[in-house]
Design a protein around this motif. Sequence first.
Motif, PDB file in Angstrom:
ATOM      1  N   VAL A 190      13.881  24.137 -14.933  1.00  0.00           N
ATOM      2  CA  VAL A 190      13.854  23.761 -16.360  1.00  0.00           C
ATOM      3  C   VAL A 190      14.373  24.862 -17.296  1.00  0.00           C
ATOM      4  CG1 VAL A 190      12.047  22.021 -16.111  1.00  0.00           C
ATOM      5  CG2 VAL A 190      11.388  24.377 -16.673  1.00  0.00           C
ATOM      6  N   PHE A 191      14.138  26.133 -16.955  1.00  0.00           N
ATOM      7  CA  PHE A 191      14.618  27.179 -17.871  1.00  0.00           C
ATOM      8  C   PHE A 191      16.136  27.341 -17.807  1.00  0.00           C
ATOM      9  CE2 PHE A 191      10.097  28.778 -17.529  1.00  0.00           C
ATOM     10  CZ  PHE A 191       9.761  28.377 -18.816  1.00  0.00           C
ATOM     11  N   ASN A 192      16.766  26.682 -16.819  1.00  0.00           N
ATOM     12  CA  ASN A 192      18.224  26.692 -16.739  1.00  0.00           C
ATOM     13  C   ASN A 192      18.849  25.503 -17.451  1.00  0.00           C
ATOM     14  OD1 ASN A 192      19.755  28.765 -15.250  1.00  0.00           O
ATOM     15  ND2 ASN A 192      18.134  28.460 -13.734  1.00  0.00           N
ATOM     16  N   SER A 193      18.020  24.585 -17.956  1.00  0.00           N
ATOM     17  CA  SER A 193      18.571  23.364 -18.545  1.00  0.00           C
ATOM     18  C   SER A 193      17.697  22.867 -19.699  1.00  0.00           C
ATOM     19  CB  SER A 193      18.645  22.271 -17.466  1.00  0.00           C
ATOM     20  OG  SER A 193      18.714  21.004 -18.073  1.00  0.00           O
ATOM     21  N   PRO A 194      18.157  23.015 -20.938  1.00  0.00           N
ATOM     22  CA  PRO A 194      17.371  22.553 -22.081  1.00  0.00           C
ATOM     23  C   PRO A 194      16.973  21.080 -21.960  1.00  0.00           C
ATOM     24  CG  PRO A 194      19.288  23.794 -22.821  1.00  0.00           C
ATOM     25  CD  PRO A 194      19.412  23.648 -21.335  1.00  0.00           C
ATOM     26  N   LYS A 195      17.859  20.270 -21.351  1.00  0.00           N
ATOM     27  CA  LYS A 195      17.571  18.834 -21.218  1.00  0.00           C
ATOM     28  C   LYS A 195      16.378  18.605 -20.279  1.00  0.00           C
ATOM     29  CE  LYS A 195      20.228  15.438 -19.421  1.00  0.00           C
ATOM     30  NZ  LYS A 195      21.522  15.076 -18.857  1.00  0.00           N
ATOM     31  N   LEU A 196      16.364  19.341 -19.162  1.00  0.00           N
ATOM     32  CA  LEU A 196      15.269  19.167 -18.196  1.00  0.00           C
ATOM     33  C   LEU A 196      13.966  19.773 -18.737  1.00  0.00           C
ATOM     34  CD1 LEU A 196      17.144  19.793 -14.824  1.00  0.00           C
ATOM     35  CD2 LEU A 196      16.521  17.613 -15.882  1.00  0.00           C
ATOM     36  N   LEU A 197      14.088  20.875 -19.488  1.00  0.00           N
ATOM     37  CA  LEU A 197      12.891  21.482 -20.096  1.00  0.00           C
ATOM     38  C   LEU A 197      12.252  20.470 -21.049  1.00  0.00           C
ATOM     39  CD1 LEU A 197      11.137  24.020 -20.423  1.00  0.00           C
ATOM     40  CD2 LEU A 197      12.637  24.740 -22.291  1.00  0.00           C
ATOM     41  N   GLU A 198      13.105  19.773 -21.799  1.00  0.00           N
ATOM     42  CA  GLU A 198      12.615  18.769 -22.743  1.00  0.00           C
ATOM     43  C   GLU A 198      11.901  17.629 -21.998  1.00  0.00           C
ATOM     44  OE1 GLU A 198      12.107  18.673 -25.818  1.00  0.00           O
ATOM     45  OE2 GLU A 198      11.561  16.533 -25.814  1.00  0.00           O
ATOM     46  N   ARG A 199      12.429  17.263 -20.830  1.00  0.00           N
ATOM     47  CA  ARG A 199      11.783  16.185 -20.045  1.00  0.00           C
ATOM     48  C   ARG A 199      10.409  16.621 -19.558  1.00  0.00           C
ATOM     49  NH1 ARG A 199      16.334  13.789 -16.075  1.00  0.00           N
ATOM     50  NH2 ARG A 199      17.891  13.397 -17.659  1.00  0.00           N
ATOM     51  N   LEU A 200      10.309  17.892 -19.136  1.00  0.00           N
ATOM     52  CA  LEU A 200       8.996  18.396 -18.698  1.00  0.00           C
ATOM     53  C   LEU A 200       8.033  18.431 -19.895  1.00  0.00           C
ATOM     54  CD1 LEU A 200       7.129  19.712 -16.581  1.00  0.00           C
ATOM     55  CD2 LEU A 200       8.082  21.938 -17.271  1.00  0.00           C
ATOM     56  N   ASN A 201       8.547  18.923 -21.022  1.00  0.00           N
ATOM     57  CA  ASN A 201       7.702  18.988 -22.225  1.00  0.00           C
ATOM     58  C   ASN A 201       7.139  17.612 -22.573  1.00  0.00           C
ATOM     59  OD1 ASN A 201       8.227  21.691 -22.466  1.00  0.00           O
ATOM     60  ND2 ASN A 201       9.762  21.492 -24.085  1.00  0.00           N
ATOM     61  N   ARG A 202       7.997  16.595 -22.454  1.00  0.00           N
ATOM     62  CA  ARG A 202       7.562  15.238 -22.824  1.00  0.00           C
ATOM     63  C   ARG A 202       6.430  14.746 -21.924  1.00  0.00           C
ATOM     64  NH1 ARG A 202      12.564  11.826 -22.965  1.00  0.00           N
ATOM     65  NH2 ARG A 202      13.657  13.602 -23.838  1.00  0.00           N
ATOM     66  N   ILE A 203       6.416  15.216 -20.686  1.00  0.00           N
ATOM     67  CA  ILE A 203       5.340  14.798 -19.773  1.00  0.00           C
ATOM     68  C   ILE A 203       4.054  15.591 -20.037  1.00  0.00           C
ATOM     69  CG2 ILE A 203       4.618  14.716 -17.338  1.00  0.00           C
ATOM     70  CD1 ILE A 203       7.637  14.392 -16.614  1.00  0.00           C
ATOM     71  N   VAL A 204       4.186  16.917 -20.191  1.00  0.00           N
ATOM     72  CA  VAL A 204       2.944  17.724 -20.200  1.00  0.00           C
ATOM     73  C   VAL A 204       2.381  18.038 -21.591  1.00  0.00           C
ATOM     74  CG1 VAL A 204       3.216  18.753 -17.913  1.00  0.00           C
ATOM     75  CG2 VAL A 204       4.245  19.878 -19.859  1.00  0.00           C
ATOM     76  N   HIS A 205       3.220  18.060 -22.624  1.00  0.00           N
ATOM     77  CA  HIS A 205       2.698  18.473 -23.935  1.00  0.00           C
ATOM     78  C   HIS A 205       1.585  17.569 -24.486  1.00  0.00           C
ATOM     79  CE1 HIS A 205       6.094  21.522 -25.035  1.00  0.00           C
ATOM     80  NE2 HIS A 205       5.412  21.843 -23.963  1.00  0.00           N
ATOM     81  N   PRO A 206       1.709  16.236 -24.349  1.00  0.00           N
ATOM     82  CA  PRO A 206       0.591  15.415 -24.853  1.00  0.00           C
ATOM     83  C   PRO A 206      -0.723  15.728 -24.127  1.00  0.00           C
ATOM     84  CG  PRO A 206       2.541  14.054 -24.447  1.00  0.00           C
ATOM     85  CD  PRO A 206       2.838  15.403 -23.868  1.00  0.00           C
ATOM     86  N   VAL A 207      -0.636  16.059 -22.831  1.00  0.00           N
ATOM     87  CA  VAL A 207      -1.848  16.392 -22.068  1.00  0.00           C
ATOM     88  C   VAL A 207      -2.411  17.727 -22.555  1.00  0.00           C
ATOM     89  CG1 VAL A 207      -2.780  16.821 -19.749  1.00  0.00           C
ATOM     90  CG2 VAL A 207      -0.882  15.216 -20.054  1.00  0.00           C
ATOM     91  N   ILE A 208      -1.511  18.714 -22.747  1.00  0.00           N
ATOM     92  CA  ILE A 208      -1.970  20.043 -23.212  1.00  0.00           C
ATOM     93  C   ILE A 208      -2.677  19.886 -24.563  1.00  0.00           C
ATOM     94  CG2 ILE A 208      -1.247  22.356 -23.923  1.00  0.00           C
ATOM     95  CD1 ILE A 208       1.112  22.164 -22.016  1.00  0.00           C
TER      96      ILE A 208
END
Length: 190
Positions: A69-87
């Motif tokens: 994810v740190f190599n790809s802003p698009k993939l980082l955003e996808r991870l954020n979308r999954i985990v941020h609401p839980v955090i």
Amino acid sequence: MIVLGIVGKAGSGKSTIASALEKSGAIRVSLDEIGHQALDSMKEEIRREFGECIMTGDSVDRKKLGDVVFNSPKLLERLNRIVHPVIRSVALAKMIDDTKLYVIDGALLHQIGLSEFCDKILWIECSPEETVRRLALRGMTEYKARLILQSQQHLDSLRDSADAIVDTSGDAAATLRKVEEVLFEWGIML
Ligand SMILES: CC(C)(COP(=O)(O)OP(=O)(O)OC[C@H]1O[C@@H](n2cnc3c(N)ncnc32)[C@H](O)[C@@H]1O)[C@@H](O)C(=O)NCCC(=O)NCCS
Ligand SMILES: Nc1ncnc2c1ncn2[C@@H]1O[C@H](COP(=O)(O)OP(=O)(O)OP(=O)(O)O)[C@@H](O)[C@H]1O
């Protein structure tokens, strides 16, 4: 209840400050730690999104996922979308005692939607060179440290809206004295 937010880029000194405040009696809410737990609770969704290459056995492998994810802003955003609401919801569920001082530390406090719950926000900063040096002492490669800092460039715009700024270029004891002075000015007693 008083909620103090501690923001700043990777390696700036947020955890050091938050754990010192915890030792003095505050309740620490670490967004990095909650994020690590969220990888487990959201494991199946993360596996579906990123594939087996980020798993080791039956667990999400943080190193492998970070390298992706740190190599790809698009993939980082996808991870954020999954985990941020839980955090966000786990952090909010921890803050239940009206008589306590809570300290939320995390680079993405605003992005996760927690800044509006903070009474005061401290911005923590350090020069990029010193930050990379400190992250390297934590075992991170210089390449990865720079990638992470690059993914956090958008945080710069938050600096000026913070209630106070603490520079951590000196040693940890000097940093903690500065933080204590700021809290004293705000009337926050530990
Ligand atoms: C990508 C993951 C698996 C890497 O784990 P790893 O243990 O190798 O790194 P660690 O969590 O210690 O993070 C390293 C640095 O990157 C920063 N960082 C973590 N996630 C992000 C992100 N989504 N965007 C920008 N910076 C991030 C951290 O604040 C820290 O400074 C992990 O950081 C993660 O799950 N991130 C998504 C959750 C999140 O946003 N956490 C940060 C909350 S402030
Ligand atoms: N003056 C200082 N203030 C705070 N931390 C310092 C200071 N000098 C050195 N450090 C060291 O810098 C390193 C990074 O600090 P810390 O882990 O608190 O940063 P952080 O902002 O929480 O990083 P991350 O977001 O990546 O978790 C630590 O090893 C810490 O001991």
